[in-house]
Design an enzyme around this catalytic site. Structure first.
Site, PDB file in Angstrom:
ATOM      1  N   HIS A  70      -7.023  -9.965   1.084  1.00 38.60           N
ATOM      2  CA  HIS A  70      -6.633 -10.136   2.555  1.00 38.60           C
ATOM      3  C   HIS A  70      -7.554 -11.039   3.185  1.00 38.60           C
ATOM      4  O   HIS A  70      -8.717 -11.322   2.769  1.00 38.60           O
ATOM      5  CB  HIS A  70      -6.638  -8.910   3.465  1.00 38.60           C
ATOM      6  CG  HIS A  70      -6.160  -7.686   3.144  1.00 38.60           C
ATOM      7  ND1 HIS A  70      -6.725  -6.536   2.826  1.00 38.60           N
ATOM      8  CD2 HIS A  70      -4.813  -7.464   2.774  1.00 38.60           C
ATOM      9  CE1 HIS A  70      -5.526  -5.493   2.474  1.00 38.60           C
ATOM     10  NE2 HIS A  70      -4.530  -6.056   2.437  1.00 38.60           N
ATOM     11  N   HIS A  78       0.866  -1.271   0.117  1.00 38.62           N
ATOM     12  CA  HIS A  78      -0.192  -0.130   0.165  1.00 38.62           C
ATOM     13  C   HIS A  78       0.899   1.163  -0.006  1.00 38.62           C
ATOM     14  O   HIS A  78       1.246   1.606   0.936  1.00 38.62           O
ATOM     15  CB  HIS A  78      -0.867   0.035   1.260  1.00 38.62           C
ATOM     16  CG  HIS A  78      -1.537  -1.357   1.572  1.00 38.62           C
ATOM     17  ND1 HIS A  78      -2.380  -1.880   0.624  1.00 38.62           N
ATOM     18  CD2 HIS A  78      -1.564  -1.841   2.666  1.00 38.62           C
ATOM     19  CE1 HIS A  78      -2.917  -3.004   0.917  1.00 38.62           C
ATOM     20  NE2 HIS A  78      -2.561  -2.910   2.303  1.00 38.62           N
ATOM     21  N   HIS A 113      -1.403 -12.358   4.089  1.00 33.70           N
ATOM     22  CA  HIS A 113      -1.239 -12.641   5.566  1.00 33.70           C
ATOM     23  C   HIS A 113      -1.545 -13.927   6.153  1.00 33.70           C
ATOM     24  O   HIS A 113      -0.899 -14.667   6.422  1.00 33.70           O
ATOM     25  CB  HIS A 113      -2.197 -11.594   6.396  1.00 33.70           C
ATOM     26  CG  HIS A 113      -1.857 -10.275   6.195  1.00 33.70           C
ATOM     27  ND1 HIS A 113      -0.417  -9.570   6.090  1.00 33.70           N
ATOM     28  CD2 HIS A 113      -2.685  -9.132   5.645  1.00 33.70           C
ATOM     29  CE1 HIS A 113      -0.523  -8.490   5.746  1.00 33.70           C
ATOM     30  NE2 HIS A 113      -1.659  -8.030   5.383  1.00 33.70           N
ATOM     31  N   GLU A 160      -6.260 -12.224   8.731  1.00 30.67           N
ATOM     32  CA  GLU A 160      -4.984 -11.291   9.413  1.00 30.67           C
ATOM     33  C   GLU A 160      -5.306 -11.313  10.663  1.00 30.67           C
ATOM     34  O   GLU A 160      -4.237 -11.506  11.487  1.00 30.67           O
ATOM     35  CB  GLU A 160      -5.097 -10.399   8.583  1.00 30.67           C
ATOM     36  CG  GLU A 160      -4.165  -9.261   9.223  1.00 30.67           C
ATOM     37  CD  GLU A 160      -3.813  -7.912   8.418  1.00 30.67           C
ATOM     38  OE1 GLU A 160      -2.950  -7.071   8.745  1.00 30.67           O
ATOM     39  OE2 GLU A 160      -4.771  -7.582   7.660  1.00 30.67           O
ATOM     40  N   ASP A 178       3.669  -4.383   2.541  1.00 30.01           N
ATOM     41  CA  ASP A 178       2.554  -3.980   2.982  1.00 30.01           C
ATOM     42  C   ASP A 178       2.294  -2.470   3.395  1.00 30.01           C
ATOM     43  O   ASP A 178       2.353  -1.748   2.586  1.00 30.01           O
ATOM     44  CB  ASP A 178       2.089  -4.906   4.188  1.00 30.01           C
ATOM     45  CG  ASP A 178       0.645  -4.826   4.213  1.00 30.01           C
ATOM     46  OD1 ASP A 178      -0.057  -3.837   4.045  1.00 30.01           O
ATOM     47  OD2 ASP A 178       0.490  -5.508   5.446  1.00 30.01           O
ATOM     48  N   HIS A 199     -10.970  -6.607  -1.394  1.00 26.44           N
ATOM     49  CA  HIS A 199     -10.207  -6.393  -0.452  1.00 26.44           C
ATOM     50  C   HIS A 199     -10.209  -7.471   0.594  1.00 26.44           C
ATOM     51  O   HIS A 199      -9.095  -7.831   1.004  1.00 26.44           O
ATOM     52  CB  HIS A 199     -10.831  -4.965   0.399  1.00 26.44           C
ATOM     53  CG  HIS A 199      -9.930  -4.776   1.344  1.00 26.44           C
ATOM     54  ND1 HIS A 199      -9.984  -4.984   2.672  1.00 26.44           N
ATOM     55  CD2 HIS A 199      -8.813  -3.835   1.563  1.00 26.44           C
ATOM     56  CE1 HIS A 199      -9.373  -4.391   3.560  1.00 26.44           C
ATOM     57  NE2 HIS A 199      -8.451  -3.535   2.662  1.00 26.44           N
TER      58      HIS A 199
END
Length: 459
Positions: free
Chosen positions: A237, A61, A274, A240, A325, A212
């Site tokens: 993701h 990101h 993750h 996580e 990340d 996402h």
């Protein structure tokens, strides 16, 4: 920034698909692909000490790089966590303009290249104005990422993120998140504009898609993203944080990894980011899909996510790559070192992922180059004819590398060294780092300093 056709890199020692070789000449063509690899060659072209295939940073990101060092104070909550950090991030991003994002992205891409990465998978969800209103050009922010890549020469897999809701109950996006949001139709239009934007970059550029998370998209949104990817890289993701697992379990009756594997045909084009909160059965199930686990050990340590079970995952044949990340610290060697050390701390052991045939550093590096290339949809991952010339050279005169040979080179770099050992980097044949410095580093750093001074005044 272009590739010189017929350019040759000569290495005293190089890691090739069949192992280590001395006196290796690697030649590449104007399309950035390797055209010849010659062993026991005569010295020629650009000479380096140790030559390795350069990995992909599979999860970034970019804008969060400008937050580094801003979130280490105790907040108002009795216990700081990922969720309190996220509130700081939301407040920070409200101040960002498109110009800020381009300058920050160029700076962090430069740092990635200087750390030894040749390409990046940009998980890009900062789409709109602070109040959620789209820019007049819906693809404005994607174009800023593309402009940064054009300046730095990094290989780009651009992953526009589909983000619909604030949780599994379908609640609207709150302040801070609202810049991310799109319904299905608008996201498809945004993705189309992003796909047009990346066409201005060299031919090694890839466009993918990123729903996402299971909290942020519903079933229709995920199906739409899968259809939009159409076999291109799809990143998400997954599992996580413990509260995330609990929310998905309460909403669906299954834990995130269990739910995903039961409802979708997860395969080699998928990269699940993750996965720090998995049961042994989920770990085995994910490993057997052929998907890539996108691990970000520095960020996962910073945010207190938990420890990915790398020993069990690799034991089941799982594939992985690494990413930076939150970009709190950009270091390829440290990502790999942190991954291994997390296993040692949990299991009170040493050399946790090593095998009888390969050292710890070799297992980690091989996994990162192969998994990163797969996750990015990038024709790389080895020094071999027909693949992109994604190359990283280490300074063979570095003290900790003197007298090292074979896999000990990787062990010394990862566990005793750092990014100062990186001397040169080529991305699809583009010579972007020379003698440890990015070829446009002075201008990129100066613009970043100006941007940060302005941004601090607005926070």
């Amino acid at each position: 920034m272009s590739t010189v056709s017929g350019a040759t890199v000569f290495a005293d020692e190089a890691l090739l698909p069949d192992g280590w070789s001395d006196n290796v000449a690697v030649t590449f063509s104007a399309d950035g692909k390797i055209s010849r690899v010659d062993k026991e060659a005569a010295a020629q072209g650009e000479r380096v000490g140790i030559l390795l295939p350069a990995p992909v940073n599979l999860h970034s990101h970019a804008f969060q790089r400008a937050m580094a060092g801003m979130s280490e104070r105790r907040g108002s909550e009795p216990r700081d966590s990922f969720w309190t950090w996220r509130q700081i991030m939301f407040r920070f991003l409200d101040a960002l303009t498109p110009e800020d994002v381009e300058a920050i992205a160029a700076f962090v891409q430069m740092e990635m290249l200087e750390a030894g990465y040749a390409a990046v998978g940009e998980f890009h969800y900062l789409h709109h104005q602070p109040d959620g209103t789209p820019y007049g050009n819906l693809g404005e922010m994607s174009e800023r990422i593309v402009a940064a890549a054009a300046e730095t020469g990094i290989g780009l897999t651009h992953l526009p993120v589909h983000y619909q809701f604030g949780g599994c109950d379908g609640r609207p996006l709150a302040a801070g998140q609202i810049r991310f949001g799109n319904d299905i139709d608008r996201f498809q239009k945004l993705h189309e504009q992003a796909a047009r934007a990346v066409k201005s970059l060299p031919g090694d550029t890839v466009i993918g898609v990123a729903p996402h998370s299971l909290r942020a998209v519903d079933g229709d949104g995920l199906e739409s993203a899968i259809a939009l990817a159409a076999g291109a890289p799809l990143h998400m993701h997954l599992a996580e944080q413990i509260p995330e697992v609990e929310e998905v379990l309460a909403a669906t009756g299954q834990r995130p990894v269990d739910w995903l594997l039961a409802h979708h045909d997860v395969g080699e084009s998928w990269c699940l980011i993750h996965c720090t909160q998995m049961t042994p059965a989920e770990t085995e199930g994910l490993a057997k899909t052929g998907a890539v686990a996108g691990l970000c050990p520095i960020t996962e340590s910073s945010l207190g996510d938990g420890i990915f079970d790398g020993v069990a995952y690799l034991g089941h044949g799982g594939r992985f790559g690494v990413g930076s990340d939150s970009n709190i610290r950009i270091s390829l060697s440290e990502e790999l070192r942190t991954l291994e050390y997390s296993q040692r701390l949990r299991d009170t052991c040493r050399a946790s992922v090593a095998t009888k045939e390969k050292s710890t550093g070799r297992v980690l590096f091989d996994g990162a180059i192969r998994g990163g290339a797969q996750a990015a949809g990038r024709l790389s991952g080895a020094i071999a004819k027909g693949l992109y010339a994604d190359l990283v050279a280490l300074d063979g005169t570095a003290i900790d590398l003197e007298g090292r040979d074979g896999d000990e080179i990787l062990d010394a770099w990862i566990f005793a060294g750092d990014d100062r050992m990186v001397s040169d980097v080529w991305s699809a044949g583009r010579h972007v780092v020379s003698r440890g410095n990015h070829v446009k580093g002075n201008a990129i750093r100066a613009r970043y300093r100006t941007t940060m001074a302005s941004l601090r005044g607005r926070l």
